[in-house]
Design an enzyme around this catalytic site. Structure first.
Site, PDB file in Angstrom:
ATOM      1  N   ARG A 150      -1.337  11.805 -18.077  1.00 45.64           N
ATOM      2  CA  ARG A 150      -2.646  11.525 -18.649  1.00 45.64           C
ATOM      3  C   ARG A 150      -3.593  12.649 -18.247  1.00 45.64           C
ATOM      4  O   ARG A 150      -3.475  13.208 -17.169  1.00 45.64           O
ATOM      5  CB  ARG A 150      -3.219  10.244 -18.058  1.00 45.64           C
ATOM      6  CG  ARG A 150      -2.330   9.064 -18.204  1.00 45.64           C
ATOM      7  CD  ARG A 150      -2.848   7.945 -17.320  1.00 45.64           C
ATOM      8  NE  ARG A 150      -1.861   6.861 -17.278  1.00 45.64           N
ATOM      9  CZ  ARG A 150      -2.066   5.707 -16.672  1.00 45.64           C
ATOM     10  NH1 ARG A 150      -3.213   5.478 -16.046  1.00 45.64           N
ATOM     11  NH2 ARG A 150      -1.132   4.790 -16.660  1.00 45.64           N
ATOM     12  N   ASP A 177      -7.815  13.060 -17.816  1.00 44.56           N
ATOM     13  CA  ASP A 177      -9.034  12.248 -17.736  1.00 44.56           C
ATOM     14  C   ASP A 177      -9.988  12.526 -18.894  1.00 44.56           C
ATOM     15  O   ASP A 177      -9.875  13.563 -19.560  1.00 44.56           O
ATOM     16  CB  ASP A 177      -9.799  12.600 -16.449  1.00 44.56           C
ATOM     17  CG  ASP A 177      -9.355  11.708 -15.318  1.00 44.56           C
ATOM     18  OD1 ASP A 177      -8.500  10.830 -15.544  1.00 44.56           O
ATOM     19  OD2 ASP A 177      -9.855  11.911 -14.200  1.00 44.56           O
ATOM     20  N   ARG A 213      -9.292  18.516  -8.961  1.00 49.17           N
ATOM     21  CA  ARG A 213     -10.752  18.658  -8.920  1.00 49.17           C
ATOM     22  C   ARG A 213     -11.279  18.549  -7.491  1.00 49.17           C
ATOM     23  O   ARG A 213     -12.258  19.228  -7.128  1.00 49.17           O
ATOM     24  CB  ARG A 213     -11.410  17.603  -9.822  1.00 49.17           C
ATOM     25  CG  ARG A 213     -11.243  17.945 -11.307  1.00 49.17           C
ATOM     26  CD  ARG A 213     -11.367  16.731 -12.210  1.00 49.17           C
ATOM     27  NE  ARG A 213     -12.697  16.154 -12.137  1.00 49.17           N
ATOM     28  CZ  ARG A 213     -13.044  14.998 -12.713  1.00 49.17           C
ATOM     29  NH1 ARG A 213     -12.138  14.309 -13.400  1.00 49.17           N
ATOM     30  NH2 ARG A 213     -14.254  14.541 -12.610  1.00 49.17           N
TER      31      ARG A 213
END
Lengths: 243, 243
Positions: free
Chosen positions: A51, A53, A198
């Site tokens: 996936r 985000d 991140r």
């Protein structure tokens, strides 16, 4: 049945992420609808390498699907792209053996995180870069990134609230490249925790600002979370999935 | 009175070009409105180094304006950017001597034209690159670009219908750089005819395809127009104006 591997590029700005949502505003929904239209059938389920985000981009997301139709991969690319919105395109399609799985066959993934250093907005960079206001010490960030390379328990590098048990991951490489006012972090790893890239890049930015030291990076690797902001999604791009 | 030089970056996609139009949908209109708002006055006229066409981008457009207000250039940048749409930003502001003129003081300009080679669309490149479908012979294009460098009569390199009398211009440099599937043409010149950069790059692309030869480039330089498509506006960016 034929199994097809798709490589997919998208600008994540206006999507709720890769994964299908009730709102139908995901990249997965867009791809499944376009395939359904191309094959003139009700529903084609696609399975992605991972996936992404909300707001995250991809240059090389990979997904597979199976079909009982006869497939010409070149025509498939062109046809599906006609049915996709401008912000998504299938850049490659190929037939793969039955045992191929976009997620479970993946060996590693490369992500890039892009920032630019400027006191003012930069419209031409804005889609997939994040603005930072002050110069960063790139040498210090490079030294800190070397500490992140290897197999570590990254439990302090996941989104607050995540309660994953197995948090050991391997970072194979971490490169930081500056060209003029743009800095690109390129990280390859076998798999990543939620928000790990991140958070790692955010920590390096704090090191680049002089707020945190190499010792602080070690503290995070020892499992103690330090306070700093998780960098925004729009700087992140899934560049490539390796098989 | 104070004269201020602005450096302006914009994504040209949704504008009718730099120059003010009755539709008010130009970059100039956006900048003038933002300055008016910032200075809380009715109208501020800005003068640019040059017009850019509908769809053309700028990293370093330059414009000047005069004001009788007291100006803090740093605050001006931040304040005007708040009043500008996301696709436009003032990236630098400075006080300049009275005799400075964004247009007439300019010595040369650098433009980039960006293409990518791919049989499929590339959403992440789409804003400021043009898609070409087949590989180009970059060495041949470089040799051809060398013929364009220097002072020539570029009368065959302007938009059909232009009836300009003085068509001698000087191209100071022409660089072609390929990185993976992206090719960037960078050209610096003292001034350019209408559509000259897009026509020069279009001719080089035809050379890269093998459709035209170095001799054909010479034919164009001798004043005979050859048939090929003018490349689309969206690949073109005004990079920098030199003073």
């Amino acid at each position: 049945m034929t199994k097809i591997k798709l490589t997919i590029e998208y600008v994540g700005t206006n999507f709720c992420g890769w994964q299908s949502q009730p709102s139908r505003n995901s990249v997965q929904d867009a791809v499944e609808q376009a395939l359904g239209k191309y094959f003139d059938c009700e529903f084609v389920r696609v399975y992605a390498a991972g996936r992404t985000d909300v707001g995250v981009h991809a240059k090389g997301q990979v997904a597979h699907f199976v079909t009982d139709k006869d497939v010409n991969c070149y025509k498939l690319c062109l046809g599906v792209n006609l049915a996709l919105p401008d912000s998504v395109a299938v850049t490659h399609a190929e037939k793969v053996p039955d045992q191929f799985d976009a997620r479970f066959s993946a060996i590693s993934k490369t992500y890039c995180y892009r920032v630019y250093i400027s006191s003012t907005r930069r419209p031409l960079l804005d889609t997939d870069h994040v603005q930072l206001y002050r110069p960063l010490d790139v040498d210090a960030m490079r030294k800190a990134s070397e500490l992140l390379v290897g197999t570590h328990d990254f439990c302090a590098f996941q989104k607050t609230g995540s309660n994953l048990k197995g948090t050991v991951r391997t970072v194979n490489s971490f490169d930081i490249c500056q060209t003029d006012d743009v800095i690109v972090f390129t990280v390859n790893g076998n798999a990543f925790l939620y928000n790990q890239v991140r958070i790692m890049c955010g920590l390096l930015v704090e090191v680049g600002k002089g707020k945190y030291s190499l010792q602080d990076v070690q503290t995070m690797l020892n499992g103690t979370k330090l306070k700093f902001r998780t960098l925004p999604a729009k700087g992140l791009t899934l560049e490539k999935v390796y098989y």
